[in-house]
Structures are given as structure tokens and as C-alpha cells.
Design a protein around this motif. Structure first.
Motif, mmCIF file in Angstrom:
data_model
loop_
_atom_site.group_PDB
_atom_site.id
_atom_site.type_symbol
_atom_site.label_atom_id
_atom_site.label_comp_id
_atom_site.label_asym_id
_atom_site.label_seq_id
_atom_site.Cartn_x
_atom_site.Cartn_y
_atom_site.Cartn_z
ATOM 1 N N TYR A 7 51.601 6.809 82.619
ATOM 2 C CA TYR A 7 51.195 7.516 81.404
ATOM 3 C C TYR A 7 51.692 8.956 81.478
ATOM 4 N N PRO A 9 51.371 12.435 79.568
ATOM 5 C CA PRO A 9 50.767 13.272 78.521
ATOM 6 C C PRO A 9 51.846 14.044 77.755
ATOM 7 N N SER A 10 51.605 14.316 76.504
ATOM 8 C CA SER A 10 52.618 14.931 75.640
ATOM 9 C C SER A 10 53.049 16.312 76.107
ATOM 10 N N TYR A 11 52.224 16.988 76.927
ATOM 11 C CA TYR A 11 52.608 18.316 77.400
ATOM 12 C C TYR A 11 53.547 18.255 78.612
ATOM 13 N N THR A 30 53.981 7.466 76.565
ATOM 14 C CA THR A 30 53.581 8.820 76.153
ATOM 15 C C THR A 30 52.213 8.749 75.488
ATOM 16 N N VAL A 31 51.307 9.633 75.908
ATOM 17 C CA VAL A 31 49.934 9.596 75.400
ATOM 18 C C VAL A 31 49.487 10.985 74.971
ATOM 19 N N ASP A 32 48.526 11.004 74.091
ATOM 20 C CA ASP A 32 47.865 12.242 73.666
ATOM 21 C C ASP A 32 46.805 12.576 74.706
ATOM 22 N N PRO A 33 46.909 13.718 75.374
ATOM 23 C CA PRO A 33 45.928 14.047 76.425
ATOM 24 C C PRO A 33 44.498 14.116 75.900
ATOM 25 N N GLU A 34 44.340 14.390 74.620
ATOM 26 C CA GLU A 34 42.993 14.483 74.044
ATOM 27 C C GLU A 34 42.331 13.108 73.947
ATOM 28 N N THR A 35 43.121 12.075 73.796
ATOM 29 C CA THR A 35 42.553 10.737 73.620
ATOM 30 C C THR A 35 42.728 9.835 74.845
ATOM 31 N N LEU A 36 43.415 10.332 75.881
ATOM 32 C CA LEU A 36 43.614 9.532 77.094
ATOM 33 C C LEU A 36 42.285 9.344 77.818
#
Length: 390
Positions: A7, A9-11, A30-36
């Protein structure tokens, strides 16, 4: 070996992270760290990896906490994760991982590999081709340019400088970074050992080429020849019907304290053993039977070793082959061949030298006969030398 879910994170800038050989077995998400949700991923996977900017995290169900790891050792650590699991490797101290700046790191130099992407699945973890290293992938045969690869290798900071590897399918080219016209081509069985011998100055590229020529000569010499004659350890031809023992010596080096010289002198002790049956297969036994049970028969021009009224045969076992006594004449695929050493004693091998036999010593004078077709063993393992004693 399992595949990997990683995984990102987008950053995290994935392009800034050095690729490695085992990326060919990874799926990057690729994942959104806010929703991981780590807990949700733990329910979904027994193991997975999360990239961060300057390290990566390994999650395994056997460990309540993630392992924080250095990108420098990513391929080697991923190898551990995919093989037995990083938890098992660390708990049992199978590998020498160290902690540096809070991250696990394996302090072995990386080797740069240029990997032909369509054949990346050929990487063979059994021979640790997926062990330590970093990688650059290429997609077409036309891109296989050794000079260009050498230029790239010279710019890499996190790998050895003297060589790099080009891999397409089961063929590996080990290439001199300073002069790409100097290279050694081999298969997966000997690639890793050859690379590390070069790095550690144990051999040169010319030395590897010379070894290759000697190996091919030995293979040719091992082929069966007409008119073979069995002789004892004094070089005397044996008439058919002669009974004999097959003895073997194990040399061990011991440190002996010399109080007068105040030093530890090395002395060699020889242990006498012999081949005999044990647990259904031939073994090396420390107690030498005084009776002579071995002999031979010549049938249709072929010399067959015998034991009492049985013949020798090579049969597959769980992790290796076993040397057994069988009641019938063995067919070619399981037949045992006798070869002579320079001192007149003998080696045993598969027919036409297709395998090597050596002793894995369990105790000083007791061991198991290992039969191997592995190319590395065929090249570098010392075969079991036996003495015919009438």
C-alpha cells in the motif's frame, strides 16, 4: 514464495523509491492515508507492506506491531516476508538484521540487476536470486545494452561498484562495470555464489571462465567408457567374484592446547569409516565391519557394483536421493557409476556423471550419503572418495 500487496499512501512518491527484483511479484495499491484502515487490512491479509517516505512497514498476523524497515534492504526483507515471514526470521535469528535509526536493516551490499520484465517470473527464490539487491527493469530485447547498463550502474550509490547482473529468463550475465565486454554467463544455480566470490575477491572473471572450462572437461571425462576395469587401491585389477570393503576417511581439524608453546596448534585427526546398509539405505558407519560384502558383476560390458546378492540403485527420497540395495539389474536412469580419483581411489556418481555423491558427516565417523544433481554441488563440492580394501 507468495506475492506481495504493498500500500502506497498518496503522499509517498513511488518513483523516488528504488525498485528491486521482488517488485515483479508485488501489487502496488495507491491509497488515501485518511481512509487507510490498518485493522481492516489485517483482516484482509496475513501479511502486507505499507510504504512511508523514508522507510516501509511490514505487517504480519504473527506480530502485534509492524516492523519498521530500511529501504536499503527492501528486497532482502521482502524475501524473508514471502518465504517464512519476517517474524519467524527475526524470532529464530535466521538472518542478521540490525536496527539502525529505528529501522531493521540487513547490512550486506546490494547488487544491481537489470531484469527483462517479460521473464521476471523466472526469478528462482530457491537459489536466492531474489535475495539482496536492487533492480532496473527493461521491456524489450532491443533495450538490452550492456554499455548503457554500465553507465546506469556507475550512478547508483546503494550497490557494489565493480559489477552488475543482467537477467533474461534462466540466463544471467555477470558484467564488469568498468569494462562491460568482460562478463561471465551462467544459470541460476551458481549465479549468487559466483557474484559474491567476485565481490569478495575470491575469484576473477578469468578465474570463473577457467573453472567453467575445467567443469566441462570433468563432465566429459565422467562419461562412461568401454573396457572399464575395476582396480583396488594399489591399482591391481580385480577378478570378478572378488569381495571387498568400501572404506572412507574423515579428516577433522582440532585445536590442541600446547601449554609449553602457549598456543593452539592445529592437528589433523583421521576417522576410519565404511559404507554399509543402515535404515534401508547405504550410510557411512564408524564401526568398520570386518566382513567384505561388496563385489561387482560385468554384464553386457557394464560393471555393476554389488552388495551381497544385490545391486546398487539411486532412488528419490524426501529431500534428496538415496543409495539403495536392489535385487535386480538397475536401469540406466538409476545406475551407479564408478570413477577413479588421481590417487587410484574411487568416486561414485550417477550414470555418465549426472550426479555427485558426497558424505554429510553427522559425527566424526558416521554420515549420510548425499546424491545431488545441483550444478553448484557438481562444480564445487568435494565428492566422497572411497578406498577399495580387499
Amino acid at each position: 514464495m507468495s506475492t506481495f500487496t504493498i500500500y502506497v499512501p498518496s503522499y509517498v512518491n513511488l518513483k523516488a523509491i528504488q525498485t528491486c527484483p521482488l517488485d515483479s511479484r508485488a501489487t502496488f495499491v495507491t491509497v488515501d492515508p485518511e481512509t487507510l484502515s490498518i485493522e481492516a487490512k489485517r483482516q484482509e491479509h496475513s501479511k502486507f507492506i505499507v510504504f512511508e517516505k523514508d522507510h516501509f512497514l511490514v505487517y504480519e498476523k504473527e506480530s502485534p506491531e509492524p516492523f519498521k524497515c530500511s529501504y536499503y534492504s527492501r528486497n532482502h526483507i521482502m524475501y524473508c516476508v514471502g518465504y517464512l515471514g519476517l517474524t519467524t526470521f527475526i524470532r529464530n535469528r535466521i538472518i542478521q538484521l540490525e536496527e539502525e535509526n529505528g529501522c531493521f536493516v540487513f547490512k550486506r551490499q546490494n547488487v544491481l540487476s537489470f531484469i527483462y520484465r517479460p521473464d521476471a517470473e523466472c526469478l528462482d527464490e530457491k537459489h536466492r536470486d531474489c535475495g539482496g539487491g536492487i533492480a532496473e527493469f527493461y521491456d524489450t530485447v532491443e533495450e538490452e545494452d550492456f554499455e548503457r547498463f554500465a553507465e546506469i550502474a556507475r550512478t547508483k550509490e546503494s550497490c557494489v561498484k565493480e559489477l552488475f547482473v543482467v537477467n533474461r529468463g534462466q540466463t544471467y550475465h555477470i558484467v564488469d562495470t568498468n569494462d562491460p565486454s568482460i562478463r561471465y554467463t551462467c544459470g541460476p544455480a551458481i549465479k549468487t555464489h559466483s557474484v559474491w566470490r567476485l565481490i569478495n575477491k575470491k575469484v576473477t572473471f578469468k578465474g570463473l571462465a577457467d573453472e567453467q572450462n575445467e567443469y566441462l572437461k570433468r563432465k566429459e571425462k565422467a562419461k562412461c567408457v568401454a573396457g572399464f576395469e575395476l582396480r583396488d587401491n594399489q591399482g591391481v585389477p580385480l577378478p570378478e567374484g572378488t569381495k571387498f570393503k568400501l572404506e572412507i576417511y574423515n579428516e577433522e581439524y582440532h585445536g590442541i592446547k600446547d601449554a609449553g608453546a602457549k598456543s593452539n596448534a592445529k592437528v589433523t585427526i583421521q576417522y576410519l569409516a565404511a559404507v554399509d546398509l543402515g535404515d534401508g539405505a547405504f550410510m557411512i558407519h564408524g564401526t568398520v565391519d570386518k566382513s567384505s560384502k561388496f563385489g561387482f558383476k560385468v554384464i553386457d560390458g557394464i560393471t555393476y557394483l554389488t552388495y551381497s546378492n544385490s545391486f546398487f540403485g539411486i532412488f528419490p527420497c524426501d529431500d534428496t536421493d538415496d543409495l539403495l540395495a536392489i535385487p535386480v539389474i538397475p536401469p540406466k536412469q538409476i545406475r551407479v557409476q564408478v570413477q577413479y580419483a588421481e590417487d587410484g581411489n574411487i568416486f561414485l556418481s550417477g550414470w555418465d556423471g549426472c550426479s555427485i555423491m558426497y558424505c554429510s558427516w553427522i559425527k566424526s565417523s558416521h554420515g549420510r550419503i548425499i546424491i545431488s544433481t545441483d550444478e553448484a554441488d557438481m562444480r564445487w563440492t568435494t565428492p566422497m572418495k572411497l578406498v577399495i580394501k580387499v
